[in-house]
Design a protein around this motif. Structure first.
Motif, PDB file in Angstrom:
ATOM      1  N   TYR A 145       0.854  -1.221   0.101  1.00  0.00           N
ATOM      2  CA  TYR A 145      -0.115   0.066   0.002  1.00  0.00           C
ATOM      3  C   TYR A 145       0.923   1.378   0.004  1.00  0.00           C
ATOM      4  CZ  TYR A 145      -4.106  -2.850   0.909  1.00  0.00           C
ATOM      5  OH  TYR A 145      -5.034  -3.821   0.807  1.00  0.00           O
ATOM      6  N   GLY A 146       1.750   1.253   0.770  1.00  0.00           N
ATOM      7  CA  GLY A 146       2.888   2.338   0.858  1.00  0.00           C
ATOM      8  C   GLY A 146       3.397   2.648  -0.551  1.00  0.00           C
ATOM      9  N   LEU A 147       3.694   1.579  -1.265  1.00  0.00           N
ATOM     10  CA  LEU A 147       4.126   2.004  -2.657  1.00  0.00           C
ATOM     11  C   LEU A 147       3.290   2.587  -3.550  1.00  0.00           C
ATOM     12  CD1 LEU A 147       6.991   1.144  -4.140  1.00  0.00           C
ATOM     13  CD2 LEU A 147       6.167  -0.736  -4.975  1.00  0.00           C
ATOM     14  N   LEU A 148       1.740   1.947  -3.499  1.00  0.00           N
ATOM     15  CA  LEU A 148       0.775   2.483  -4.181  1.00  0.00           C
ATOM     16  C   LEU A 148       0.345   3.790  -3.966  1.00  0.00           C
ATOM     17  CD1 LEU A 148      -1.160   1.200  -6.159  1.00  0.00           C
ATOM     18  CD2 LEU A 148      -2.797   0.864  -4.286  1.00  0.00           C
ATOM     19  N   VAL A 149       0.267   4.227  -2.625  1.00  0.00           N
ATOM     20  CA  VAL A 149       0.009   5.287  -2.061  1.00  0.00           C
ATOM     21  C   VAL A 149       1.217   6.595  -2.632  1.00  0.00           C
ATOM     22  CG1 VAL A 149      -0.254   6.937  -0.185  1.00  0.00           C
ATOM     23  CG2 VAL A 149      -1.278   4.859  -0.152  1.00  0.00           C
ATOM     24  N   THR A 150       2.289   5.883  -2.729  1.00  0.00           N
ATOM     25  CA  THR A 150       3.462   6.994  -3.037  1.00  0.00           C
ATOM     26  C   THR A 150       3.350   7.217  -4.548  1.00  0.00           C
ATOM     27  OG1 THR A 150       4.771   5.564  -1.425  1.00  0.00           O
ATOM     28  CG2 THR A 150       5.931   7.415  -2.642  1.00  0.00           C
ATOM     29  N   ALA A 151       2.903   6.161  -5.215  1.00  0.00           N
ATOM     30  CA  ALA A 151       2.906   6.352  -6.820  1.00  0.00           C
ATOM     31  C   ALA A 151       1.781   7.234  -7.064  1.00  0.00           C
ATOM     32  CB  ALA A 151       2.729   4.998  -7.287  1.00  0.00           C
ATOM     33  N   VAL A 179      16.964  -3.024  -1.635  1.00  0.00           N
ATOM     34  CA  VAL A 179      16.440  -3.346  -3.206  1.00  0.00           C
ATOM     35  C   VAL A 179      15.054  -2.658  -3.045  1.00  0.00           C
ATOM     36  CG1 VAL A 179      15.466  -5.082  -4.508  1.00  0.00           C
ATOM     37  CG2 VAL A 179      17.951  -5.109  -3.695  1.00  0.00           C
ATOM     38  N   LEU A 180      14.412  -2.982  -1.898  1.00  0.00           N
ATOM     39  CA  LEU A 180      12.952  -2.488  -1.896  1.00  0.00           C
ATOM     40  C   LEU A 180      12.850  -0.908  -1.809  1.00  0.00           C
ATOM     41  CD1 LEU A 180      11.562  -4.768   1.300  1.00  0.00           C
ATOM     42  CD2 LEU A 180      11.130  -4.863  -1.112  1.00  0.00           C
ATOM     43  N   GLY A 181      13.950  -0.397  -1.125  1.00  0.00           N
ATOM     44  CA  GLY A 181      13.780   1.350  -1.327  1.00  0.00           C
ATOM     45  C   GLY A 181      14.489   1.672  -2.397  1.00  0.00           C
ATOM     46  N   LEU A 182      15.049   0.969  -3.200  1.00  0.00           N
ATOM     47  CA  LEU A 182      15.660   1.376  -4.638  1.00  0.00           C
ATOM     48  C   LEU A 182      14.532   1.166  -5.571  1.00  0.00           C
ATOM     49  CD1 LEU A 182      18.018   2.221  -6.385  1.00  0.00           C
ATOM     50  CD2 LEU A 182      18.211  -0.139  -6.594  1.00  0.00           C
ATOM     51  N   SER A 183      13.542  -0.092  -5.418  1.00  0.00           N
ATOM     52  CA  SER A 183      12.508  -0.116  -6.288  1.00  0.00           C
ATOM     53  C   SER A 183      11.391   0.988  -5.944  1.00  0.00           C
ATOM     54  CB  SER A 183      11.774  -1.474  -5.992  1.00  0.00           C
ATOM     55  OG  SER A 183      11.750  -1.776  -4.700  1.00  0.00           O
ATOM     56  N   GLN A 184      11.209   1.420  -4.826  1.00  0.00           N
ATOM     57  CA  GLN A 184      10.515   2.487  -4.393  1.00  0.00           C
ATOM     58  C   GLN A 184      10.865   3.769  -5.323  1.00  0.00           C
ATOM     59  OE1 GLN A 184      10.031   2.335  -0.432  1.00  0.00           O
ATOM     60  NE2 GLN A 184       7.889   3.210  -0.386  1.00  0.00           N
ATOM     61  N   LEU A 185      12.125   4.049  -5.094  1.00  0.00           N
ATOM     62  CA  LEU A 185      12.727   5.230  -5.771  1.00  0.00           C
ATOM     63  C   LEU A 185      12.315   5.243  -7.240  1.00  0.00           C
ATOM     64  CD1 LEU A 185      14.200   7.991  -5.378  1.00  0.00           C
ATOM     65  CD2 LEU A 185      16.547   6.679  -5.732  1.00  0.00           C
ATOM     66  N   VAL A 186      12.710   3.831  -8.033  1.00  0.00           N
ATOM     67  CA  VAL A 186      12.595   3.844  -9.232  1.00  0.00           C
ATOM     68  C   VAL A 186      11.138   4.187  -9.580  1.00  0.00           C
ATOM     69  CG1 VAL A 186      12.517   2.319 -11.236  1.00  0.00           C
ATOM     70  CG2 VAL A 186      14.493   2.443  -9.648  1.00  0.00           C
ATOM     71  N   VAL A 187      10.151   3.620  -8.997  1.00  0.00           N
ATOM     72  CA  VAL A 187       8.669   3.717  -8.994  1.00  0.00           C
ATOM     73  C   VAL A 187       8.331   5.385  -8.881  1.00  0.00           C
ATOM     74  CG1 VAL A 187       6.442   3.373  -8.034  1.00  0.00           C
ATOM     75  CG2 VAL A 187       7.975   1.520  -8.474  1.00  0.00           C
TER      76      VAL A 187
END
Ligand SMILES: Nc1ncnc2c1ncn2[C@@H]1O[C@H](COP(=O)(O)OP(=O)(O)O)[C@@H](O)[C@H]1O
Ligand SMILES: [Mg+2]
Lengths: 390, 304
Positions: A23-29, A224-232
């Motif tokens: 959800y964090g990733l989705l909300v950020t996006a 890796v999780l943080g980086l994928s967040q940054l890339v998104v």
């Protein structure tokens, strides 16, 4: 598979599938997409329909079309009305934003949007001037030619004006994202260390895995999780800005800048994650964590604030110096690079120093972790941990 | 053969271990008993390398045990620890892979253990949704998954229901049959007595007794006679040579001795033959024999 990779994979799969992360990733996006599109949304519509009535309507329409094609990013459609009453009705009914009657009156519900108002005013002046000159006996064709004026060339000293605004906007976003993301993933590392220590699982883990493998695996996995967040974030942000047209044209070197931000994120992460992990290994319970982490969080916060200052004054002495000094450089240098051209050697120096600093913290932090992680009960004191680390 | 040789460990002023040595042969089940704070956990943690000793060493198959050797040991620490938010099967497999198994081997071995320990229905659940007893079973599976060469289990039976105790005992017996030395600590001495080939008793950081249960018993049992006499005059026992440890005139439940007076004496004899003669004179001797003390009794005596 080697132990470090196994540990990293566990972090990615177990943490990556938590609702919190997804959800964090989705909300950020979504948030980033909205932010990127915001200037456009707040700026209101740029598509207008204008009503024209009166004898000058033909001429007005022609000039309006020519004017809108020039320079502005407004698109203006035209509707024709027989008389003022019809035009009024169209405005009242919302068919058109504004109506120009007899090239003398502009009718609208409320104040006309500024961009549209400027265009209408210009068009009104041109057509009125034309009429005046023609009725004074001048050849209408010559008048038409005389009206053809080439727009002024814009020269701004700090690159193009539009770019400068976009650049500081981007810089601001960079510093906010770097800070939020770094503090988030470093906190995950710290909490992960305490989780293993407080649950005592570390006692079994360390009979099959060496401490450095455990720490490195955990750090890499969360990284890796943080980086994928940054890339998104970067991908969604850039795409949204371009699709919605909030930023008509990205400044030169935007992609290089994004690549730089990724490198700085990784360097900053290596530095702070090692620091957070070492500190976290001193305590045995999650409740003690935020207390011991305060100094490290403050350090990060300070770098964040300097980064903010750097958006406004990228060449001030403070920001200039701190963009090279680790660990401030990780947040200040990418901001400076976003706003101005930073000489290559400065970037290289800053990165080199940061690599050295991160390596040092990784080595020291790794040793502290190794000695402290199996000790439960009272908080391990710094002096003890450092003494036994050497 | 697992050898623990002269371990010493102090915490500040507390001497936790004061020269602990013990030997466990291949396929032997070793029960490690001692009062709280005697040093069992400290010894086992040193054996597993999660704590360093001040002196002494641990050897496996004659060589000093280092990290690579210990990776092949299975360990269940006294303070249990699992990842709360990880599924049962996944967690067990993870430790198998960390212990050097291939993914397929770990999966197979985890599946078998899950069946064996009665966790089949919970294999996909997060560990923190399990009861404590079931979490303990997962903990055991984690210690057993990578088919360790040596098993070191710190109070593995505490908190288990009788069915789980039997399941675990079965698994451990199986491992010793395969030649694995198993060391476990426990306060359930009846269990130790039933399962273990040999026992070590530790007191205040020193080994005070050791050997097979039969050996311990033989050593202790020389000292105590149990004599049951019926129809004797009260006070006859006072003439017995030696020290009377216990005396009762109430027969055990369900053992009627008619109207004759019953008397049972536990004696540390000075002269066993003289005692027999006196008992026969006093009345009818129903029982005369060296008492087989339980491990619990031996333990109390040794530790007292
Ligand atoms: N981390 C520690 N710090 C200080 N003393 C300890 C620590 N761990 C154990 N001890 C002491 O060492 C002794 C042995 O403890 P332990 O090995 O846990 O005993 P057992 O497992 O037999 O109950 C006890 O006196 C205990 O208080
Ligand atoms: Mg203990």
């Amino acid at each position: 598979m080697n132990a470090m990779a196994l540990v990293a994979r566990r972090e990615i799969s177990v943490r990556g599938r938590t609702k919190g992360y997804r959800y964090g990733l989705l909300v950020t996006a979504v948030l980033v997409a909205v932010l990127a599109a915001l200037p456009k949304l707040l700026g209101g519509a740029s598509d207008y329909t204008v009503g024209l009535a009166g004898p000058q309507a033909d001429r007005l329409q022609a000039v309006l079309a020519a004017q809108a094609a020039h320079g502005t990013d407004l698109s203006i459609k035209v509707k024709r009305y027989a008389d003022e009453a019809a035009a009024r009705k169209a405005v009242a009914g919302g068919d058109v934003e504004a109506a120009v009657v007899d090239n003398a009156t502009v009718i609208s519900k409320t104040v006309v949007d500024q961009g549209l108002s400027v265009v209408l005013d210009t068009v009104h002046r041109m057509v009125a001037t034309e009429e005046n000159l023609t009725s004074a006996g001048l050849d209408p064709a010559k008048v038409g030619q005389a009206q053809q004026v080439r727009p002024m060339t814009e020269v701004t000293l700090n690159g193009s004006g539009e770019d400068a605004t976009v650049r500081s906007g981007i810089a601001m976003i960079i510093v906010i994202i770097l800070f939020m993301l770094l503090i988030q993933v470093c906190t995950w590392v710290a909490m992960g260390v305490v989780e293993e220590k407080s649950s005592r699982i570390v006692e079994i883990l360390l009979t099959v895995v060496r401490p450095w493998q455990l720490l490195a695996g955990k750090t890499i996995g969360i990284g890796v999780l943080g980086l994928s967040q940054l890339v998104v974030i970067a991908g969604v942000g850039l795409a949204a800005a371009q699709i919605t047209g909030a930023v008509p044209r990205l400044p030169d070197g935007t992609y290089g800048l994004v690549a730089g931000v990724v490198v700085w994120f990784l360097l900053g992460y290596a530095f702070y994650a090692a620091m957070f992990a070492a500190i976290a290994s001193l305590v045995s319970r999650q409740e003690e964590l935020s207390g011991v982490l305060t100094p490290a969080t403050m350090l990060m916060m300070a770098a964040y604030l300097v980064g903010f200052v750097a958006v406004q004054s990228p060449d001030g002495t403070l920001t200039h110096v701190l963009s090279i000094v680790p660990p401030f450089s990780a947040m200040v240098m990418p901001v400076r690079s976003a706003v101005i051209e930073v000489p290559l050697w400065e970037t290289a120096l800053a990165m080199g120093l940061m690599v050295v600093a991160a390596t040092a913290v990784l080595l020291i932090g790794g040793r502290i972790y190794q000695r402290a992680v199996l000790r439960t009960g009272a908080r391990v004191r710094w002096r003890e941990a450092l003494a036994s680390a050497s | 053969m697992l050898e623990v040789d002269g371990l010493r460990k102090r915490y500040g002023d507390t001497v936790a271990l004061d020269g602990v040595s013990l030997t466990v042969r291949a396929g032997e089940m070793f029960g490690f008993v001692g009062a709280n704070g005697a040093g069992k956990t400290t010894t086992m943690r040193i054996v597993m390398g999660v704590l360093s000793a001040d002196a002494g060493e641990v050897r496996w198959r004659g060589g000093k045990a280092g990290f690579e050797t210990r990776r092949r040991f299975g360990y269940m620490p006294e303070e249990r620890g699992l990842y709360a938010k990880m599924r049962v099967a996944e967690q067990i497999e993870y430790f198998g892979k960390l212990g050097g198994m291939s993914a397929e081997a770990a999966q197979g071995s985890a599946g078998a253990l899950i069946e064996r320990l009665g966790l089949a229905e919970r294999r996909g659940d997060d560990v923190d949704s399990l009861s404590l007893g079931n979490q303990q079973r997962v903990q055991l599976a984690v210690a057993l998954i990578h088919e360790p060469e040596v098993l070191i289990l710190d109070e593995p039976f505490s908190g288990l229901d009788p069915i789980a105790v039997d399941a675990l005992a079965g698994v451990l017996t199986e491992r010793t049959a395969a030649g694995v030395p198993v060391v476990f600590s426990s306060h359930q001495l009846d269990l130790v007595e039933r399962l273990c080939d040999s026992v070590g008793i530790i007191k205040a950081g020193r080994m005070v007794a050791g050997g097979t249960v039969a050996e311990l018993r033989a050593r202790e049992s020389r000292k105590r006679l149990r004599i049951v006499v019926t129809g004797a005059e009260p006070g006859w026992a006072d003439r017995l040579p030696g020290e009377i440890v216990a005396k009762t005139d109430r027969p055990p439940d369900g053992q009627g001795h008619g109207s004759e007076r019953y008397e049972e004496v536990i004696l540390t004899p000075a002269d066993d033959q003289e005692a027999l003669r006196l008992a026969a004179q006093a009345g009818r001797v129903q029982h005369f024999g060296w008492q087989e003390p339980s491990l619990a009794e031996i333990f109390r005596e040794v530790v007292a």
